[in-house]
Design an enzyme around this catalytic site. Structure first.
Site, PDB file in Angstrom:
ATOM      1  CG  ASP A 112      24.898   3.362  20.568  1.00  0.00           C
ATOM      2  OD1 ASP A 112      23.700   3.582  20.815  1.00  0.00           O
ATOM      3  OD2 ASP A 112      25.398   3.510  19.430  1.00  0.00           O
ATOM      4  CG  ASP A 151      22.311   6.949  24.076  1.00  0.00           C
ATOM      5  OD1 ASP A 151      21.544   7.922  24.151  1.00  0.00           O
ATOM      6  OD2 ASP A 151      23.085   6.769  23.106  1.00  0.00           O
ATOM      7  CG  ASP A 296      24.364  11.314  15.455  1.00  0.00           C
ATOM      8  OD1 ASP A 296      24.890  11.754  16.487  1.00  0.00           O
ATOM      9  OD2 ASP A 296      23.465  11.903  14.834  1.00  0.00           O
TER      10      ASP A 296
END
Length: 322
Positions: A112, A151, A296
């Site tokens: 991330d 991601d 999140d």
């Protein structure tokens, strides 16, 4: 492991009688769908655990029936302890029930990088290689679906070229690990979502990251774009991948896309659960990869929470779309 079913024995027989080497290609993975009797529902998921611990809460019945009792992926990372034991136990429980487990591997170094809310991951390239090798080995011959590193191919704008090279190398080796050590697993490389990276660019990244050794690619993980938007994007990525010699299917995360996206990705308000896990629907499979109600990060309607924390009020509102 459960006693082999007719589906499993048939799949094994076909694998022996029609070896892929006759066609000049590496052996393809057996079909985990045909070896199981449906998708696994984790009785210890965060919404299931919350509903069991709060039976008198007015939200519990809806969260239990509309979220907790649906097949969803379980995520594994640096919080999982010994990864071999964690994955082996989870896949073993699914196998004992003759069900197909959904797993997400989420431990790549620099995880991330752009979003920042779920940072972490393995401490080095070598540590990740060892971790993902143990992950694949723990599944072994049992059927499973694994999505690799959400991601990871979309975050390049926050990384140096050296870091990008390391990452694509790790992903390529990871895909090869599942191909060699987990022959009844379908592994999917994450390919972002329709609002992030151009389809042609994503196809190039998938090619570099070893999509040839993966079963396919995954879209919309933890995001909100509609199934139709993802299908269009996935078909564009797949068409470009064919230029590299790859004919790959894709799956779509529909866990939170019932109302589509509103331009935000971090706990936006007004989202809704989408079509439950199933085959087809504009992709090879529609899967609940993100658990509805899990945050999140410290943002949006999840203000004050940490990434992955289960928020019952968010889950409850997501059932009804408000």
């Amino acid at each position: 492991m459960t006693r082999p079913t007719y589906r499993r024995m048939l799949a094994a027989a076909l694998a022996v009688t029609v070896p892929a080497v006759l066609f000049g290609a590496p052996a393809a993975h057996a079909d985990p769908i045909s070896q199981t009797s449906g998708f696994y529902v984790n009785p210890n998921s965060s919404p299931a655990s919350w509903a069991a611990a709060n039976p008198n809460d007015g939200r519990a019945a809806a969260i239990r029936s509309q979220i907790a009792q649906k097949p969803m992926a379980s995520w594994f990372g640096n919080w999982s302890g010994d990864i071999g034991s964690a994955v082996g136990g989870y896949v073993g429980a699914a196998d004992a029930a003759d069900k197909l487990p959904l797993l997400v591997a989420y431990n790549i170094p620099g995880r991330d990088a752009c979003g920042g809310h779920s940072g972490g991951g393995a401490g080095s390239v070598g540590a990740y290689d060892a971790w993902i090798s143990s992950f694949a080995s723990a599944i072994g011959n049992r059927p499973a679906i694994v999505v690799l590193e959400p991601d990871s191919l979309g975050d390049f704008s926050c990384m140096s070229q050296s870091q990008i090279n390391d990452r694509t190398g790790m992903l390529s080796r990871a895909a090869a690990q599942f191909r060699s050590k987990a022959p009844n697993t379908w592994a999917y490389l994450d390919a972002g979502n329709p609002g992030w990276i151009a389809a042609q660019t994503m196809a190039q990244r998938l090619n570099t990251a070893g999509i040839g050794n993966a079963h396919g690619f995954a879209l919309n993980v933890s995001n909100y774009f509609t199934t139709g938007e993802n299908s269009n994007y996935g078909n564009q990525v797949a068409a470009t991948l064919r230029n590299y010699g790859h004919n790959k299917p894709f799956v779509i995360d529909t866990s939170r896309n019932g109302n589509g996206a509103n331009g935000q990705w971090c706990n936006p308000a007004g989202r809704r659960i989408g079509t439950p896990t199933q085959m087809g629907g504009g992709a090879e499979m529609l899967l609940w990869l993100k658990t509805p109600g899990e945050s999140d990060g410290n943002c949006g309607v999840g203000g004050g929470s940490s990434a992955g924390q289960f928020l019952p009020e968010v889950a409850y509102k997501m059932i009804y779309g408000y």
